[in-house]
Scaffold this motif. Structure first.
Motif, PDB file in Angstrom:
ATOM      1  N   TRP A 222      -2.840  -5.341   0.436  1.00  0.00           N
ATOM      2  CA  TRP A 222      -2.738  -4.299  -0.575  1.00  0.00           C
ATOM      3  C   TRP A 222      -4.088  -3.742  -1.022  1.00  0.00           C
ATOM      4  O   TRP A 222      -4.237  -2.538  -1.233  1.00  0.00           O
ATOM      5  N   ASP A 223      -5.100  -4.575  -1.160  1.00  0.00           N
ATOM      6  CA  ASP A 223      -6.399  -4.081  -1.623  1.00  0.00           C
ATOM      7  C   ASP A 223      -6.987  -3.031  -0.680  1.00  0.00           C
ATOM      8  O   ASP A 223      -7.578  -2.050  -1.129  1.00  0.00           O
ATOM      9  N   GLN A 224      -6.797  -3.204   0.633  1.00  0.00           N
ATOM     10  CA  GLN A 224      -7.315  -2.214   1.591  1.00  0.00           C
ATOM     11  C   GLN A 224      -6.392  -0.994   1.678  1.00  0.00           C
ATOM     12  O   GLN A 224      -6.849   0.142   1.752  1.00  0.00           O
ATOM     13  N   ILE A 225      -5.093  -1.227   1.683  1.00  0.00           N
ATOM     14  CA  ILE A 225      -4.125  -0.138   1.870  1.00  0.00           C
ATOM     15  C   ILE A 225      -4.088   0.793   0.670  1.00  0.00           C
ATOM     16  O   ILE A 225      -3.998   2.011   0.814  1.00  0.00           O
ATOM     17  N   ARG A 226      -4.162   0.220  -0.525  1.00  0.00           N
ATOM     18  CA  ARG A 226      -4.089   1.018  -1.750  1.00  0.00           C
ATOM     19  C   ARG A 226      -5.174   2.090  -1.785  1.00  0.00           C
ATOM     20  O   ARG A 226      -4.944   3.203  -2.237  1.00  0.00           O
ATOM     21  N   SER A 227      -6.339   1.770  -1.259  1.00  0.00           N
ATOM     22  CA  SER A 227      -7.449   2.725  -1.320  1.00  0.00           C
ATOM     23  C   SER A 227      -7.407   3.741  -0.174  1.00  0.00           C
ATOM     24  O   SER A 227      -8.205   4.670  -0.150  1.00  0.00           O
ATOM     25  N   GLY A 228      -6.487   3.590   0.751  1.00  0.00           N
ATOM     26  CA  GLY A 228      -6.368   4.538   1.862  1.00  0.00           C
ATOM     27  C   GLY A 228      -5.757   5.856   1.406  1.00  0.00           C
ATOM     28  O   GLY A 228      -5.185   5.951   0.322  1.00  0.00           O
ATOM     29  N   PRO A 229      -5.851   6.873   2.251  1.00  0.00           N
ATOM     30  CA  PRO A 229      -5.362   8.203   1.861  1.00  0.00           C
ATOM     31  C   PRO A 229      -3.840   8.315   1.819  1.00  0.00           C
ATOM     32  O   PRO A 229      -3.318   9.194   1.157  1.00  0.00           O
ATOM     33  N   ASN A 230      -3.100   7.419   2.503  1.00  0.00           N
ATOM     34  CA  ASN A 230      -1.648   7.555   2.559  1.00  0.00           C
ATOM     35  C   ASN A 230      -0.997   6.182   2.746  1.00  0.00           C
ATOM     36  O   ASN A 230      -0.540   5.859   3.834  1.00  0.00           O
ATOM     37  N   PRO A 231      -0.909   5.382   1.684  1.00  0.00           N
ATOM     38  CA  PRO A 231      -0.306   4.054   1.808  1.00  0.00           C
ATOM     39  C   PRO A 231       1.150   4.107   2.293  1.00  0.00           C
ATOM     40  O   PRO A 231       1.568   3.260   3.072  1.00  0.00           O
ATOM     41  N   SER A 232       1.909   5.106   1.855  1.00  0.00           N
ATOM     42  CA  SER A 232       3.295   5.228   2.325  1.00  0.00           C
ATOM     43  C   SER A 232       3.327   5.490   3.826  1.00  0.00           C
ATOM     44  O   SER A 232       4.202   4.986   4.526  1.00  0.00           O
ATOM     45  N   GLY A 233       2.399   6.288   4.309  1.00  0.00           N
ATOM     46  CA  GLY A 233       2.306   6.543   5.742  1.00  0.00           C
ATOM     47  C   GLY A 233       1.979   5.275   6.511  1.00  0.00           C
ATOM     48  O   GLY A 233       2.526   5.040   7.587  1.00  0.00           O
ATOM     49  N   TRP A 234       1.108   4.454   5.952  1.00  0.00           N
ATOM     50  CA  TRP A 234       0.766   3.186   6.591  1.00  0.00           C
ATOM     51  C   TRP A 234       2.009   2.310   6.679  1.00  0.00           C
ATOM     52  O   TRP A 234       2.296   1.713   7.726  1.00  0.00           O
ATOM     53  N   VAL A 235       2.771   2.256   5.594  1.00  0.00           N
ATOM     54  CA  VAL A 235       3.985   1.442   5.580  1.00  0.00           C
ATOM     55  C   VAL A 235       5.009   1.996   6.570  1.00  0.00           C
ATOM     56  O   VAL A 235       5.625   1.240   7.328  1.00  0.00           O
ATOM     57  N   TYR A 236       5.181   3.317   6.603  1.00  0.00           N
ATOM     58  CA  TYR A 236       6.127   3.932   7.548  1.00  0.00           C
ATOM     59  C   TYR A 236       5.735   3.599   8.990  1.00  0.00           C
ATOM     60  O   TYR A 236       6.557   3.147   9.779  1.00  0.00           O
ATOM     61  N   ARG A 237       4.479   3.831   9.336  1.00  0.00           N
ATOM     62  CA  ARG A 237       4.017   3.579  10.709  1.00  0.00           C
ATOM     63  C   ARG A 237       4.151   2.105  11.077  1.00  0.00           C
ATOM     64  O   ARG A 237       4.589   1.765  12.176  1.00  0.00           O
ATOM     65  N   THR A 238       3.807   1.216  10.154  1.00  0.00           N
ATOM     66  CA  THR A 238       3.928  -0.218  10.403  1.00  0.00           C
ATOM     67  C   THR A 238       5.394  -0.597  10.611  1.00  0.00           C
ATOM     68  O   THR A 238       5.726  -1.360  11.528  1.00  0.00           O
ATOM     69  N   GLY A 239       6.275  -0.052   9.781  1.00  0.00           N
ATOM     70  CA  GLY A 239       7.706  -0.326   9.934  1.00  0.00           C
ATOM     71  C   GLY A 239       8.247   0.210  11.249  1.00  0.00           C
ATOM     72  O   GLY A 239       9.043  -0.452  11.927  1.00  0.00           O
ATOM     73  N   LEU A 240       7.820   1.416  11.632  1.00  0.00           N
ATOM     74  CA  LEU A 240       8.272   2.007  12.889  1.00  0.00           C
ATOM     75  C   LEU A 240       7.792   1.170  14.080  1.00  0.00           C
ATOM     76  O   LEU A 240       8.560   0.891  15.002  1.00  0.00           O
TER      77      LEU A 240
END
Length: 185
Positions: free
Chosen positions: A68-86
Protein backbone atom coordinates in the motif's frame (compact mmCIF):
# COMPACT_ATOMS: atom_id res chain seq x y z
CA UNK A 1 -9.61 -20.42 -5.11
CA UNK A 2 -12.34 -19.49 -7.54
CA UNK A 3 -15.81 -20.68 -6.65
CA UNK A 4 -18.91 -20.28 -8.77
CA UNK A 5 -22.02 -18.71 -7.40
CA UNK A 6 -22.66 -16.03 -4.89
CA UNK A 7 -24.66 -12.87 -4.84
CA UNK A 8 -22.12 -10.91 -6.83
CA UNK A 9 -23.54 -12.16 -10.14
CA UNK A 10 -26.28 -9.53 -10.04
CA UNK A 11 -26.71 -7.06 -12.89
CA UNK A 12 -23.64 -4.99 -13.58
CA UNK A 13 -24.41 -1.29 -13.72
CA UNK A 14 -22.04 1.22 -15.25
CA UNK A 15 -19.86 2.90 -12.67
CA UNK A 16 -18.63 6.44 -12.84
CA UNK A 17 -15.26 6.84 -11.22
CA UNK A 18 -14.14 10.34 -11.91
CA UNK A 19 -10.99 10.47 -9.80
CA UNK A 20 -8.70 7.47 -9.62
CA UNK A 21 -6.01 9.17 -7.57
CA UNK A 22 -5.85 8.57 -3.83
CA UNK A 23 -5.64 11.46 -1.39
CA UNK A 24 -2.41 11.25 0.59
CA UNK A 25 -4.19 10.65 3.91
CA UNK A 26 -6.51 7.91 2.63
CA UNK A 27 -5.81 4.57 4.25
CA UNK A 28 -6.18 1.20 2.62
CA UNK A 29 -9.49 0.44 4.35
CA UNK A 30 -11.13 3.49 2.78
CA UNK A 31 -9.56 2.72 -0.61
CA UNK A 32 -10.87 -0.85 -0.42
CA UNK A 33 -14.36 0.28 0.51
CA UNK A 34 -14.46 2.92 -2.25
CA UNK A 35 -12.97 0.82 -5.08
CA UNK A 36 -13.36 -2.93 -4.50
CA UNK A 37 -16.85 -3.30 -5.97
CA UNK A 38 -16.14 -1.13 -9.02
CA UNK A 39 -12.92 -3.00 -9.80
CA UNK A 40 -14.73 -6.32 -9.25
CA UNK A 41 -17.54 -5.35 -11.64
CA UNK A 42 -15.08 -4.22 -14.31
CA UNK A 43 -13.06 -7.41 -13.98
CA UNK A 44 -16.27 -9.47 -14.09
CA UNK A 45 -17.33 -7.76 -17.31
CA UNK A 46 -13.86 -8.04 -18.82
CA UNK A 47 -13.54 -11.73 -17.93
CA UNK A 48 -17.18 -12.63 -18.61
CA UNK A 49 -17.47 -14.30 -15.20
CA UNK A 50 -18.74 -12.47 -12.12
CA UNK A 51 -17.35 -14.86 -9.53
CA UNK A 52 -13.91 -14.90 -11.13
CA UNK A 53 -13.96 -11.10 -11.49
CA UNK A 54 -14.68 -10.56 -7.81
CA UNK A 55 -12.16 -13.25 -6.79
CA UNK A 56 -9.58 -11.45 -8.92
CA UNK A 57 -10.48 -8.10 -7.34
CA UNK A 58 -10.08 -9.60 -3.86
CA UNK A 59 -6.74 -11.17 -4.73
CA UNK A 60 -5.50 -7.89 -6.20
CA UNK A 61 -6.71 -5.94 -3.17
CA UNK A 62 -4.80 -8.32 -0.90
CA UNK A 63 -1.66 -7.68 -2.94
CA UNK A 64 -2.32 -3.92 -2.88
CA UNK A 65 -2.61 -4.07 0.91
CA UNK A 66 0.84 -5.65 1.12
CA UNK A 67 2.33 -2.84 -0.98
CA UNK A 68 0.00 0.00 0.00
CA UNK A 69 2.74 2.54 0.78
CA UNK A 70 4.12 2.29 -2.79
CA UNK A 71 0.77 1.92 -4.58
CA UNK A 72 -0.96 4.78 -2.78
CA UNK A 73 1.58 7.26 -4.11
CA UNK A 74 1.22 6.03 -7.71
CA UNK A 75 -0.83 7.90 -10.29
CA UNK A 76 -3.61 5.27 -10.52
CA UNK A 77 -3.93 2.80 -7.62
CA UNK A 78 -7.26 1.50 -8.98
CA UNK A 79 -5.57 0.82 -12.30
CA UNK A 80 -2.83 -1.10 -10.51
CA UNK A 81 -5.45 -3.19 -8.73
CA UNK A 82 -7.40 -3.79 -11.97
CA UNK A 83 -4.28 -4.85 -13.90
CA UNK A 84 -3.09 -7.08 -11.04
CA UNK A 85 -6.53 -8.71 -10.81
CA UNK A 86 -6.69 -9.22 -14.58
CA UNK A 87 -3.22 -10.80 -14.62
CA UNK A 88 -4.12 -13.05 -11.68
CA UNK A 89 -7.37 -14.16 -13.36
CA UNK A 90 -5.68 -14.87 -16.70
CA UNK A 91 -3.05 -16.97 -14.89
CA UNK A 92 -5.81 -18.80 -13.02
CA UNK A 93 -7.65 -19.48 -16.28
CA UNK A 94 -4.45 -20.79 -17.92
CA UNK A 95 -3.83 -23.15 -15.00
CA UNK A 96 -7.44 -24.33 -15.12
CA UNK A 97 -7.24 -24.90 -18.90
CA UNK A 98 -4.02 -26.88 -18.54
CA UNK A 99 -5.46 -29.04 -15.77
CA UNK A 100 -8.68 -29.64 -17.71
CA UNK A 101 -6.66 -30.70 -20.76
CA UNK A 102 -4.83 -33.21 -18.61
CA UNK A 103 -8.01 -34.50 -16.95
CA UNK A 104 -10.91 -33.92 -19.37
CA UNK A 105 -13.28 -36.12 -17.39
CA UNK A 106 -13.36 -33.75 -14.43
CA UNK A 107 -16.51 -31.67 -14.15
CA UNK A 108 -16.06 -28.01 -14.98
CA UNK A 109 -17.72 -25.39 -12.80
CA UNK A 110 -20.52 -23.36 -14.31
CA UNK A 111 -19.75 -19.80 -15.22
CA UNK A 112 -21.94 -17.11 -13.72
CA UNK A 113 -21.64 -14.36 -16.24
CA UNK A 114 -22.71 -10.90 -15.11
CA UNK A 115 -25.51 -9.53 -17.15
CA UNK A 116 -26.32 -6.08 -18.34
CA UNK A 117 -29.82 -4.74 -18.68
CA UNK A 118 -29.24 -4.67 -22.44
CA UNK A 119 -28.74 -8.34 -23.31
CA UNK A 120 -27.80 -7.49 -26.91
CA UNK A 121 -24.93 -5.35 -25.62
CA UNK A 122 -23.86 -8.08 -23.20
CA UNK A 123 -23.86 -10.64 -26.04
CA UNK A 124 -21.87 -8.28 -28.28
CA UNK A 125 -19.33 -7.61 -25.50
CA UNK A 126 -18.89 -11.36 -24.98
CA UNK A 127 -17.84 -11.71 -28.63
CA UNK A 128 -14.98 -9.21 -28.29
CA UNK A 129 -11.46 -10.40 -27.55
CA UNK A 130 -10.29 -10.01 -23.94
CA UNK A 131 -8.03 -7.10 -24.92
CA UNK A 132 -10.77 -5.22 -26.74
CA UNK A 133 -13.37 -5.91 -24.02
CA UNK A 134 -10.99 -4.64 -21.31
CA UNK A 135 -10.55 -1.31 -23.11
CA UNK A 136 -14.32 -0.88 -23.60
CA UNK A 137 -15.08 -1.75 -19.98
CA UNK A 138 -12.49 0.63 -18.56
CA UNK A 139 -13.36 3.52 -20.89
CA UNK A 140 -17.16 3.32 -20.81
CA UNK A 141 -18.19 1.37 -17.71
CA UNK A 142 -15.42 2.62 -15.43
CA UNK A 143 -15.33 6.03 -17.13
CA UNK A 144 -11.54 6.24 -17.26
CA UNK A 145 -9.57 8.44 -19.62
CA UNK A 146 -7.44 7.02 -22.41
CA UNK A 147 -4.30 7.63 -20.33
CA UNK A 148 -5.75 5.97 -17.22
CA UNK A 149 -6.86 2.97 -19.28
CA UNK A 150 -3.44 2.73 -20.94
CA UNK A 151 -1.69 2.78 -17.59
CA UNK A 152 -4.02 0.18 -16.08
CA UNK A 153 -3.48 -2.20 -19.01
CA UNK A 154 0.22 -1.36 -19.39
CA UNK A 155 -0.19 -0.38 -23.04
CA UNK A 156 0.26 2.90 -24.91
CA UNK A 157 -2.51 5.47 -25.30
CA UNK A 158 -2.39 4.86 -29.06
CA UNK A 159 -3.05 1.16 -28.50
CA UNK A 160 -6.04 2.03 -26.30
CA UNK A 161 -7.44 4.26 -29.05
CA UNK A 162 -6.84 1.63 -31.72
CA UNK A 163 -8.42 -1.19 -29.69
CA UNK A 164 -11.31 1.03 -28.70
CA UNK A 165 -11.97 2.03 -32.31
CA UNK A 166 -11.92 -1.58 -33.49
CA UNK A 167 -14.05 -2.74 -30.57
CA UNK A 168 -16.65 -0.02 -31.15
CA UNK A 169 -16.78 -0.91 -34.85
CA UNK A 170 -17.38 -4.55 -33.94
CA UNK A 171 -20.00 -3.65 -31.32
CA UNK A 172 -21.83 -1.31 -33.71
CA UNK A 173 -21.87 -3.96 -36.44
CA UNK A 174 -23.11 -6.70 -34.11
CA UNK A 175 -25.74 -4.49 -32.53
CA UNK A 176 -26.92 -3.25 -35.94
CA UNK A 177 -27.09 -6.84 -37.24
CA UNK A 178 -29.12 -7.84 -34.17
CA UNK A 179 -31.49 -4.90 -34.59
CA UNK A 180 -31.91 -5.69 -38.27
CA UNK A 181 -32.76 -9.33 -37.49
CA UNK A 182 -35.19 -8.21 -34.78
CA UNK A 183 -37.03 -5.85 -37.14
CA UNK A 184 -37.58 -8.65 -39.68
CA UNK A 185 -39.55 -10.75 -37.23
Amino acid sequence: MHESGGSESEAVAPSAVSDVSVPSGLGFDAFYENHRDDVGRCLAMTLGDAALGFDAADEAMARAYQRWDQIRSGPNPSGWVYRTGLNWARSWLRRRRRSSEKAPLLARPDSHTPHLVDTDLADALDLLSDDHRAVVVLRYFYDWSVDQTAEALDISAGTVKSRLSRALDQLNKRLADGAERGSRR
